[in-house]
Design an enzyme around this catalytic site. Structure first.
Site, PDB file in Angstrom:
ATOM      1  N   GLY A  28     -14.424   7.209  -2.470  1.00 55.15           N
ATOM      2  CA  GLY A  28     -13.447   6.230  -2.127  1.00 55.15           C
ATOM      3  C   GLY A  28     -13.855   4.967  -2.277  1.00 55.15           C
ATOM      4  N   THR A  30     -14.472   1.880  -0.744  1.00 60.45           N
ATOM      5  CA  THR A  30     -15.408   1.236   0.168  1.00 60.45           C
ATOM      6  C   THR A  30     -16.516   2.130   0.323  1.00 60.45           C
ATOM      7  OG1 THR A  30     -13.893   1.712   2.020  1.00 60.45           O
ATOM      8  CG2 THR A  30     -13.861  -0.297   1.110  1.00 60.45           C
ATOM      9  N   TYR A  87      -8.086  13.233  -4.139  1.00 59.32           N
ATOM     10  CA  TYR A  87      -7.521  12.641  -5.426  1.00 59.32           C
ATOM     11  C   TYR A  87      -8.071  13.019  -6.552  1.00 59.32           C
ATOM     12  CZ  TYR A  87     -11.706   9.491  -5.860  1.00 59.32           C
ATOM     13  OH  TYR A  87     -13.055   8.988  -6.039  1.00 59.32           O
ATOM     14  N   ARG A 103      -2.521  12.322  -0.030  1.00 55.74           N
ATOM     15  CA  ARG A 103      -3.086  11.777   1.354  1.00 55.74           C
ATOM     16  C   ARG A 103      -2.237  11.738   2.401  1.00 55.74           C
ATOM     17  NH1 ARG A 103      -4.152   6.536  -1.947  1.00 55.74           N
ATOM     18  NH2 ARG A 103      -6.177   6.534  -1.058  1.00 55.74           N
ATOM     19  N   ASN A 165      -8.842  -4.851  -4.531  1.00 55.85           N
ATOM     20  CA  ASN A 165      -8.629  -3.603  -5.310  1.00 55.85           C
ATOM     21  C   ASN A 165      -7.263  -3.223  -5.200  1.00 55.85           C
ATOM     22  OD1 ASN A 165      -9.281  -1.355  -6.893  1.00 55.85           O
ATOM     23  ND2 ASN A 165     -10.904  -0.367  -5.589  1.00 55.85           N
ATOM     24  N   LYS A 225     -14.005 -10.946 -11.513  1.00 54.46           N
ATOM     25  CA  LYS A 225     -14.488  -9.960 -12.561  1.00 54.46           C
ATOM     26  C   LYS A 225     -13.463 -10.050 -13.598  1.00 54.46           C
ATOM     27  CE  LYS A 225     -14.108  -7.393  -8.916  1.00 54.46           C
ATOM     28  NZ  LYS A 225     -13.984  -6.290  -8.049  1.00 54.46           N
ATOM     29  N   ALA A 257     -16.593   1.222 -10.937  1.00 53.80           N
ATOM     30  CA  ALA A 257     -17.155   0.120 -11.594  1.00 53.80           C
ATOM     31  C   ALA A 257     -17.237  -1.292 -10.674  1.00 53.80           C
ATOM     32  CB  ALA A 257     -16.492  -0.487 -12.956  1.00 53.80           C
ATOM     33  N   ASP A 259     -16.488  -0.891  -7.293  1.00 54.77           N
ATOM     34  CA  ASP A 259     -17.198  -0.874  -5.998  1.00 54.77           C
ATOM     35  C   ASP A 259     -18.677  -0.984  -6.281  1.00 54.77           C
ATOM     36  OD1 ASP A 259     -14.437   0.047  -5.724  1.00 54.77           O
ATOM     37  OD2 ASP A 259     -15.128   2.300  -6.130  1.00 54.77           O
TER      38      ASP A 259
END
Length: 304
Positions: A28, A30, A87, A103, A165, A225, A257, A259
């Protein structure tokens, strides 16, 4: 002992493992950041994860996995009538991913129900990381409670990091998503947006425009980014900085990427690196992660 804490939702991850086969893991956004941060930060840093899970077998397995990976699970709240989400990652030929989610019974959606627990989880932390996905899964009113708790921790000295995100399907509307991003940004010292998402959502025409938006919300540092492009940064005390991209010949899987980038940057700053050195570490880590499948790539955290 210094303390790093990430908050959000860890889920069961199904990623491709060959023809018609999937590998089960736990990941996930975080949590991925916490996992990489644990590998980068020295032993005198504690790395914890705050979320809600159930009391069923799969929740037990998830917590056992976290603990086995060196993540402190003491901040986790357990609920009788919920479980964890799931997921599945689908990849196209270029390594870009899409996700399918289950979820409905995720306990993490209830993170802001118990503010006493939430304040306790945040107490005494030196660095705290959350994301727009963390906000998106919460009911609208709960987002305000959640950000209020983060603001209290920040006022007591915690450095708060926010990854913008975006998962549009998680938000009730585009306007709610924009408002949620601004709420999260106002709570943070460090904001980590992706230009392609900002371009789509806000119509930005340059990374400078993205920087200005989040600087205007009170951030002390913004890192924009650009996928395979240059990293554009601004820091309150040192001004603008551009760090050249690291070319990657073959992108296998772009999952995590951003994270892993967040982990590399935050760990570097936590250890007293210059902004440039921390950014170089972050970009190097992300470039290695996207050359393997799945969110958690143990060998990627070993410096090249």
């Amino acid at each position: 002992m210094a303390q790093f804490l990430a908050l959000g939702e860890c889920m069961v991850e199904l990623s491709g493992a060959g023809e018609g086969l999937f590998r089960r893991g736990f990941a996930g956004d975080t949590f991925n950041t916490a996992w990489y941060a644990r590998r980068l930060l020295p032993a005198d840093w504690s790395v914890g994860y705050a979320t809600c899970v159930g009391k069923d077998a799969i929740s037990d397995e998830m917590l056992a996995f976290m603990e086995g990976e060196g993540i402190d699970t003491a901040p986790v709240r357990r609920l009788d009538d919920a479980t964890v989400g799931l997921y599945m990652i689908s990849l196209n030929a270029a390594g870009e991913r899409s996700f399918s989610y289950w979820r409905g019974q995720s306990a993490a959606k209830r993170m802001a129900e118990d503010l006493k627990w939430l304040d306790s989880a945040l107490k005494g932390r030196d660095m705290i990381h959350f994301s727009a996905i963390t906000l998106a899964i919460l009911p609208p009113k709960s987002r305000e409670f959640f950000c209020g708790a983060l603001a209290r921790a920040r006022s007591k000295g915690a450095i708060v990091s926010f990854d913008t995100n975006l998962r549009p399907a998680l938000w009730e509307s585009v306007e709610a998503m924009k408002a949620g991003l601004m709420m999260g940004a106002r709570t943070a010292d460090i904001v980590l947006p992706s230009f392609d998402e900002e371009e789509t959502l806000f119509g930005d025409t340059s990374p400078a425009q993205t920087l200005e938006r989040y600087r205007g919300q009170g951030a002390d540092m913004v890192a924009v980014k650009q996928g395979g492009g240059d990293l554009v940064l601004w820091q309150k005390d040192s001004g603008d900085l551009v760090v050249p991209a690291r070319p990657v010949e073959t992108v296998v899987d772009s999952t995590a990427a951003g994270d892993s980038f967040a982990a590399g940057l935050l760990a570097g700053l936590a250890m007293g690196q210059s902004l440039r050195d921390a950014a170089e570490q972050a970009m190097g880590l992300a470039s290695r992660v996207i050359q393997s499948r799945g969110a958690l790539v143990p060998e990627a955290a070993i410096p090249a």
